[in-house]
Design an enzyme around this catalytic site. Structure first.
Site, PDB file in Angstrom:
ATOM      1  N   LYS A  36     -28.281  18.256   3.670  1.00 17.93           N
ATOM      2  CA  LYS A  36     -28.502  17.109   4.557  1.00 17.93           C
ATOM      3  C   LYS A  36     -28.313  15.810   3.778  1.00 17.93           C
ATOM      4  CE  LYS A  36     -33.434  17.320   3.518  1.00 17.93           C
ATOM      5  NZ  LYS A  36     -34.732  17.863   3.954  1.00 17.93           N
ATOM      6  N   ARG A 134     -46.527  17.288  10.173  1.00 17.55           N
ATOM      7  CA  ARG A 134     -45.407  16.413  10.536  1.00 17.55           C
ATOM      8  C   ARG A 134     -44.682  16.917  11.773  1.00 17.55           C
ATOM      9  NH1 ARG A 134     -40.525  15.391   6.318  1.00 17.55           N
ATOM     10  NH2 ARG A 134     -40.212  17.598   6.804  1.00 17.55           N
ATOM     11  N   TYR A 267     -30.273 -16.399  -9.076  1.00 17.11           N
ATOM     12  CA  TYR A 267     -31.090 -16.880  -7.952  1.00 17.11           C
ATOM     13  C   TYR A 267     -32.560 -16.963  -8.320  1.00 17.11           C
ATOM     14  CZ  TYR A 267     -27.231 -16.132  -4.623  1.00 17.11           C
ATOM     15  OH  TYR A 267     -26.057 -16.190  -3.938  1.00 17.11           O
ATOM     16  N   MET A 315     -26.159  -9.770  -4.378  1.00 16.57           N
ATOM     17  CA  MET A 315     -25.418  -8.842  -3.518  1.00 16.57           C
ATOM     18  C   MET A 315     -24.361  -8.069  -4.304  1.00 16.57           C
ATOM     19  SD  MET A 315     -23.374  -9.581   0.035  1.00 16.57           S
ATOM     20  CE  MET A 315     -24.776 -10.200   0.937  1.00 16.57           C
TER      21      MET A 315
HETATM   22  C1  LIG Z   1     -35.234  18.668   2.902  1.00 16.45           C
HETATM   23  C2  LIG Z   1     -35.888  19.953   3.162  1.00 16.45           C
HETATM   24  C3  LIG Z   1     -36.016  20.908   2.142  1.00 16.45           C
HETATM   25  C4  LIG Z   1     -35.653  20.646   0.700  1.00 16.45           C
HETATM   26  O1  LIG Z   1     -36.686  19.943   0.060  1.00 16.45           O
HETATM   27  P1  LIG Z   1     -36.579  19.569  -1.494  1.00 16.45           P
HETATM   28  O2  LIG Z   1     -37.889  18.989  -1.826  1.00 16.45           O
HETATM   29  O3  LIG Z   1     -35.471  18.584  -1.604  1.00 16.45           O
HETATM   30  O4  LIG Z   1     -36.263  20.830  -2.203  1.00 16.45           O
HETATM   31  C5  LIG Z   1     -36.524  22.144   2.488  1.00 16.45           C
HETATM   32  N1  LIG Z   1     -36.918  22.407   3.750  1.00 16.45           N
HETATM   33  C6  LIG Z   1     -36.828  21.500   4.734  1.00 16.45           C
HETATM   34  C7  LIG Z   1     -37.294  21.848   6.095  1.00 16.45           C
HETATM   35  C8  LIG Z   1     -36.323  20.249   4.475  1.00 16.45           C
HETATM   36  O5  LIG Z   1     -36.241  19.352   5.455  1.00 16.45           O
END
Ligand SMILES: *Cc1c(COP(=O)(O)O)cnc(C)c1O
Length: 375
Positions: A36, A134, A267, A315
């Site tokens: 992801k 969550r 700045y 920037m």
């Molecule tokens: C992102 C995610 C992981 C991986 O977590 P890490 O801490 O990066 O290893 C595993 N399971 C779910 C459901 C996630 O969303």
């Protein structure tokens, strides 16, 4: 081809090393590689290609559009949509054979109807909230939801997953309790309903810090990219083999200049020189993910030595003090993240300067810059 002055370099051999290390620590169970967020900023398709070569059993992404991208890149592995779906994505789920993770019972009827209409079966996993607080179904609701899935035509419950809220904190975290509660619930189900489904709970922290959490599959993310979930940069219990950070973020010196003592820099003049100072001007700034929070705090590497950022990051320009570093010239390589000669700056170092975690640093640099693959 004209190259960008700032780029992210990703080491394929580091990704391979990290995948193997994760799998070894998970005692060889199936690995769902988390790609992801564009592979945590490392480029989703190329990372997936490398993890596939190493034997990844599946890929995990947050949302449907990412899964579609993986299919379009030619991957045939199971792809899990971990953050949930909406009815408008049902067509894509079937067309691209993506596996939805259901977070409650709201979509069961409609998804079942869709599957029946298409005369096919949809495998689903169920996300339960075993203490994360969550997303997912609370433990007491799970049995009823499973009954609903099992009695819905066209759906097959293939797995049940949970997630650790504190796997990065092996000492005071609640991982063992979360794991115990998850296993107690799923054990009861198995006993009562004779359903065997895949169980998975371990993220990177789970794999390295929570014994017994590997179950049927593990879901590493950050460790695949070379970092320990607890930000320590090292993993306890590992001696020779180590995770290797896969990302470098490099820029080039665009100008070298010297200013007298008492010069206010950039700045807001938040830094004033106390002596004659040689500066390297870097063509990098918050536009490239090198955030303003790094002003007066970060260091970069030039000629294998650390040079402090002085004044505000703007920037597209940042100043570093190179008074102590000999022979710096315009065009020289500057390492903002990663190794140069014998020195290195890790995403954990940058995260500390930015008051965040390595994950955010990697996503930020990866998303803001062109990526090139090496090794
Ligand atoms: C992102 C995610 C992981 C991986 O977590 P890490 O801490 O990066 O290893 C595993 N399971 C779910 C459901 C996630 O969303």
């Amino acid at each position: 081809m004209i190259e960008s002055l700032n780029k992210v370099e990703v080491s394929r051999s580091a990704l391979r090393n990290n995948f193997m290390l994760c799998r070894q620590h998970a005692h060889g169970v199936a690995v769902m590689a988390l790609v992801k967020a564009d592979g945590y900023g490392h480029g989703m398709e190329e990372c997936a290609r490398i993890f596939a070569e190493c034997g990844a059993a599946a890929f995990g992404v947050a949302e449907v559009v990412e899964g579609v991208r993986l299919r379009q890149a030619g991957f045939t592995h199971p792809i899990f949509i971990l953050a949930g779906v909406l009815p408008e994505f049902f067509d894509a789920l079937f067309t691209y054979q993506l596996t939805p993770v259901l977070v409650d019972d709201t979509l069961i009827a409609a998804l079942s109807q869709e599957a029946v209409g298409r005369n096919c079966e949809k495998k689903v996993h169920l996300k339960v909230d075993a203490g994360m607080g969550r997303q997912g179904s609370l433990l007491p609701e799970v049995a009823e939801i499973i009954d609903k899935v099992n009695s819905a035509d066209g759906l097959r419950l293939e797995g049940i997953m949970a997630h650790f809220p504190m796997a990065d904190d092996p000492v005071t975290g609640n991982s063992h309790q979360v794991l115990a509660d998850f296993l107690q619930m799923t054990g009861t189900l198995e006993h009562n309903k004779r359903t065997h489904v895949q169980l998975h709970i371990a993220n990177s922290g789970g794999i390295f810090f929570v014994d017994g959490s590997n179950l049927d599959m593990v879901r590493p993310g950050i460790s695949l990219y070379g970092y320990a979930a607890d930000g320590s940069g090292t993993l306890k219990g590992l001696t020779e083999e180590q995770l290797i950070p896969a990302m470098r973020f490099v820029s080039r010196v665009i100008q070298v200049r010297e200013v007298p003592a008492g010069t206010g820099l950039g700045y807001g003049h938040i830094f004033t020189t106390s002596r004659t100072t040689r500066l390297a001007v870097l063509p990098v700034g918050y536009e490239d993910g090198y955030l303003r929070a790094l002003s007066n705090r970060a260091c970069v590497l030039i000629h294998g030595q650390r040079a402090p950022v002085v004044g505000r990051v703007s920037m597209n320009l940042t100043l570093v003090d190179i008074t102590g570093i000999k022979g710096v010239q315009a065009g020289d390589e500057v390492v903002l993240l990663g190794r140069q000669d014998w020195e290195s700056i890790t995403a954990d170092d940058i995260a500390a300067w930015m008051d965040t975690i390595s994950y955010e640093v990697l996503c930020l640099f990866g998303h803001c810059n062109p990526i090139v693959y090496v090794d």
